[in-house]
Scaffold this motif. Structure first.
Motif, PDB file in Angstrom:
ATOM      1  N   GLY A 304       0.815  -1.209   0.000  1.00  0.00           N
ATOM      2  CA  GLY A 304       0.000   0.000   0.000  1.00  0.00           C
ATOM      3  C   GLY A 304       0.850   1.261   0.000  1.00  0.00           C
ATOM      4  N   GLY A 305       0.179   2.395   0.173  1.00  0.00           N
ATOM      5  CA  GLY A 305       0.885   3.666   0.293  1.00  0.00           C
ATOM      6  C   GLY A 305       1.123   4.350  -1.028  1.00  0.00           C
ATOM      7  N   ALA A 306       1.959   5.379  -0.978  1.00  0.00           N
ATOM      8  CA  ALA A 306       2.263   6.184  -2.158  1.00  0.00           C
ATOM      9  C   ALA A 306       3.021   5.355  -3.187  1.00  0.00           C
ATOM     10  N   PRO A 307       2.918   5.699  -4.489  1.00  0.00           N
ATOM     11  CA  PRO A 307       3.655   4.964  -5.523  1.00  0.00           C
ATOM     12  C   PRO A 307       5.149   4.902  -5.233  1.00  0.00           C
ATOM     13  N   LEU A 308       5.727   3.716  -5.408  1.00  0.00           N
ATOM     14  CA  LEU A 308       7.126   3.473  -5.063  1.00  0.00           C
ATOM     15  C   LEU A 308       8.094   3.751  -6.202  1.00  0.00           C
ATOM     16  N   GLY A 309       7.577   4.107  -7.383  1.00  0.00           N
ATOM     17  CA  GLY A 309       8.465   4.401  -8.495  1.00  0.00           C
ATOM     18  C   GLY A 309       8.892   3.152  -9.228  1.00  0.00           C
ATOM     19  N   ALA A 310       9.919   3.304 -10.071  1.00  0.00           N
ATOM     20  CA  ALA A 310      10.308   2.232 -10.983  1.00  0.00           C
ATOM     21  C   ALA A 310      11.499   1.420 -10.501  1.00  0.00           C
ATOM     22  N   TYR A 311      12.345   1.955  -9.616  1.00  0.00           N
ATOM     23  CA  TYR A 311      13.588   1.293  -9.249  1.00  0.00           C
ATOM     24  C   TYR A 311      13.699   1.138  -7.747  1.00  0.00           C
ATOM     25  N   ASN A 312      13.414  -0.047  -7.278  1.00  0.00           N
ATOM     26  CA  ASN A 312      13.643  -0.382  -5.885  1.00  0.00           C
ATOM     27  C   ASN A 312      14.094  -1.835  -5.846  1.00  0.00           C
ATOM     28  N   GLU A 342      -1.838  -0.326 -11.397  1.00  0.00           N
ATOM     29  CA  GLU A 342      -2.096   0.854 -10.575  1.00  0.00           C
ATOM     30  C   GLU A 342      -1.934   0.546  -9.089  1.00  0.00           C
ATOM     31  N   LYS A 343      -0.864  -0.188  -8.778  1.00  0.00           N
ATOM     32  CA  LYS A 343      -0.555  -0.514  -7.383  1.00  0.00           C
ATOM     33  C   LYS A 343       0.931  -0.829  -7.258  1.00  0.00           C
ATOM     34  N   ASN A 344       1.420  -0.780  -6.033  1.00  0.00           N
ATOM     35  CA  ASN A 344       2.795  -1.182  -5.742  1.00  0.00           C
ATOM     36  C   ASN A 344       2.867  -2.700  -5.625  1.00  0.00           C
ATOM     37  N   ILE A 345       3.846  -3.304  -6.283  1.00  0.00           N
ATOM     38  CA  ILE A 345       4.031  -4.749  -6.246  1.00  0.00           C
ATOM     39  C   ILE A 345       5.501  -5.054  -6.000  1.00  0.00           C
ATOM     40  N   GLY A 346       5.764  -6.272  -5.578  1.00  0.00           N
ATOM     41  CA  GLY A 346       7.161  -6.659  -5.378  1.00  0.00           C
ATOM     42  C   GLY A 346       7.275  -8.060  -4.843  1.00  0.00           C
ATOM     43  N   TYR A 347       8.486  -8.391  -4.403  1.00  0.00           N
ATOM     44  CA  TYR A 347       8.780  -9.681  -3.795  1.00  0.00           C
ATOM     45  C   TYR A 347       9.281  -9.435  -2.377  1.00  0.00           C
ATOM     46  N   ALA A 348       9.011 -10.402  -1.511  1.00  0.00           N
ATOM     47  CA  ALA A 348       9.519 -10.335  -0.140  1.00  0.00           C
ATOM     48  C   ALA A 348       9.962 -11.714   0.300  1.00  0.00           C
ATOM     49  N   MET A 349      11.083 -11.780   1.009  1.00  0.00           N
ATOM     50  CA  MET A 349      11.556 -13.019   1.603  1.00  0.00           C
ATOM     51  C   MET A 349      11.018 -13.084   3.029  1.00  0.00           C
ATOM     52  N   LEU A 350      10.218 -14.133   3.296  1.00  0.00           N
ATOM     53  CA  LEU A 350       9.480 -14.222   4.562  1.00  0.00           C
ATOM     54  C   LEU A 350       9.624 -15.603   5.194  1.00  0.00           C
ATOM     55  N   PRO A 351       9.424 -15.697   6.532  1.00  0.00           N
ATOM     56  CA  PRO A 351       9.344 -17.011   7.173  1.00  0.00           C
ATOM     57  C   PRO A 351       8.218 -17.827   6.549  1.00  0.00           C
ATOM     58  N   ILE A 352       8.418 -19.124   6.438  1.00  0.00           N
ATOM     59  CA  ILE A 352       7.466 -19.971   5.733  1.00  0.00           C
ATOM     60  C   ILE A 352       6.063 -19.865   6.312  1.00  0.00           C
ATOM     61  N   GLY A 353       5.952 -19.591   7.601  1.00  0.00           N
ATOM     62  CA  GLY A 353       4.642 -19.487   8.233  1.00  0.00           C
ATOM     63  C   GLY A 353       3.848 -18.255   7.836  1.00  0.00           C
ATOM     64  N   LEU A 354       4.493 -17.319   7.143  1.00  0.00           N
ATOM     65  CA  LEU A 354       3.816 -16.092   6.728  1.00  0.00           C
ATOM     66  C   LEU A 354       3.696 -15.995   5.208  1.00  0.00           C
TER      67      LEU A 354
END
Length: 396
Positions: A304-312, A342-354
């Protein structure tokens, strides 16, 4: 580094230049990064405009940073099959494969595209790590008769729905016969090239690998520009928006030596073959990891939140920790704002339980803490129907 802001500065550095460096620089590179010790054009002014050019037309990329580790010799097949966890008995001559190179503990050394040019002739088109040194070290102790070197080969990418039209201008209709993830060799007005139907976009696209690239890079670049002129070809950098939408991972951001193929969410069947006869590097470790199960996993997230732009990605995300129940539980590895979704997307490394779909989290961006949710990846075209589409000559 925005080199073009100071054109009078002489670059006396140890950073290498792509065979297409001087040609691509003419188009006004706005930002460089380094990749495989080489200057890499990230964009030419507006990454979002470049994203739309990729989606709607045809684009040319300088990807000379993709160094080619060449493996030849009587034992080249045996050695390469030891290097990667995919079963290369299932890789025909003139076929390409996306592969992992794994370490003895199952960690990921690199994730190149492998091109098989002959029974005992391979190129590894590298992501950003020193595979040449890794492969030479393994070869020295393997007892196998192989020659390993960095070939004088440089690729460019021609990507987008109209890429086929530019390729036909260059090579004729026969180029349309190349299936997805296969290759063919051509003489292009005296230039020795390999063409593969591959790319970093999840769009229809091709790569042209130029032999003798250090001598002929500008010549190839200008030929592609000329062929692309009737089709409004644009020069752009790699579209990280599109690669995130398409579920494509970036080595050094979404995975590293301390990650294994199972953690990044691809590998159980087609990326790691534990049943093959070959005893590839990391096989026993990956067998143990599969039996014991993983403790963390890379997932898709909507943020969520404000647009994160193109490079993160990579070091830019040091300040994107993931929170759950008041504590830091992981990190976002790549993120962007998708203009189409029209949303922020990405990948996250998380504990398997989440990692279950629908799990709610919080992400701390540089400006605010926002809600995030675990979702399916890829975000668009999960079956890769767009790059796999059948291509035919344009009418009339």
């Amino acid at each position: 580094m925005a080199i073009n802001e100071h054109p009078e500065v002489l670059l006396y550095t140890r950073i290498r230049k792509s065979p297409f460096f001087h040609a691509s620089r003419r188009h006004g590179v706005a930002m460089y990064s380094t990749y495989n010790h080489t200057y890499h054009p990230r964009h030419y002014g507006d990454p979002v405009e470049e994203y739309w050019q990729l989606l709607n037309g045809v684009t040319l990329w300088d990807v000379g940073v993709e160094k080619q580790v060449e493996i030849t010799g009587p034992d080249a097949f045996q050695f390469t099959n030891m290097l990667v966890p995919r079963d290369l008995t299932q890789c025909a001559v003139r076929q390409c494969k996306y592969v992992f190179i794994t370490a003895e503990d199952g960690g990921i050394v690199n994730d190149p595209v492998l091109l098989r040019l002959g029974e005992n002739h391979f190129w590894l088109s590298l992501a950003d790590s020193d595979v040449l040194l890794w492969a030479k070290g393994l070869a020295y102790h393997s007892g196998l008769d192989v020659t390993i070197r960095e070939a004088d080969v440089g690729p460019v990418q021609i990507q987008g729905p109209r890429s086929k039209d530019v390729m036909v201008e260059l090579f004729g209709d026969k180029i349309l016969e190349i299936p997805y993830y296969f290759l063919a060799e051509y003489d292009l007005d005296g230039l020795d090239v390999v063409v593969s139907r591959t790319g970093y976009t999840a769009e229809l696209g091709y790569e042209i690998y130029l032999r003798g690239a250090s001598r002929h890079g500008v010549q190839l670049w200008d030929k592609v520009l000329q062929a692309g002129e009737p089709h409004d070809l644009k020069v752009i950098g790699p579209s990280h928006i599109r690669r995130i939408e398409g579920g494509i991972l970036a080595y050094g951001a979404d995975m590293w030596l301390d990650n294994n193929p199972y953690e990044v969410g691809i590998g159980y069947d087609w990326m790691v073959d534990l049943d093959q006869e070959a005893d590839f590097v990391g096989k026993q470790a990956l067998r143990r990891i599969k039996e014991e199960g993983i403790t963390r996993k890379l997932v898709g997230v909507e943020i969520g939140g404000a647009p994160l732009g193109a490079y993160n990605d990579g070091s830019m995300l040091d300040f994107f920790p993931v929170h759950h129940d008041g504590r830091v539980v992981g990190k976002v590895t790549s993120a962007c704002h998708s203009p189409r979704l029209e949303k922020n997307i990405g990948y996250a490394m998380l504990p398997i339980g989440l990692t279950e779909l629908g799990t709610t989290l919080e992400v701390q961006t540089p400006t605010e803490r926002v809600r995030a949710v675990v979702v399916e990846k890829p975000f668009i075209d999960p079956k890769k129907e767009t790059p796999k589409q059948a291509v035919r000559p344009a009418p009339g």
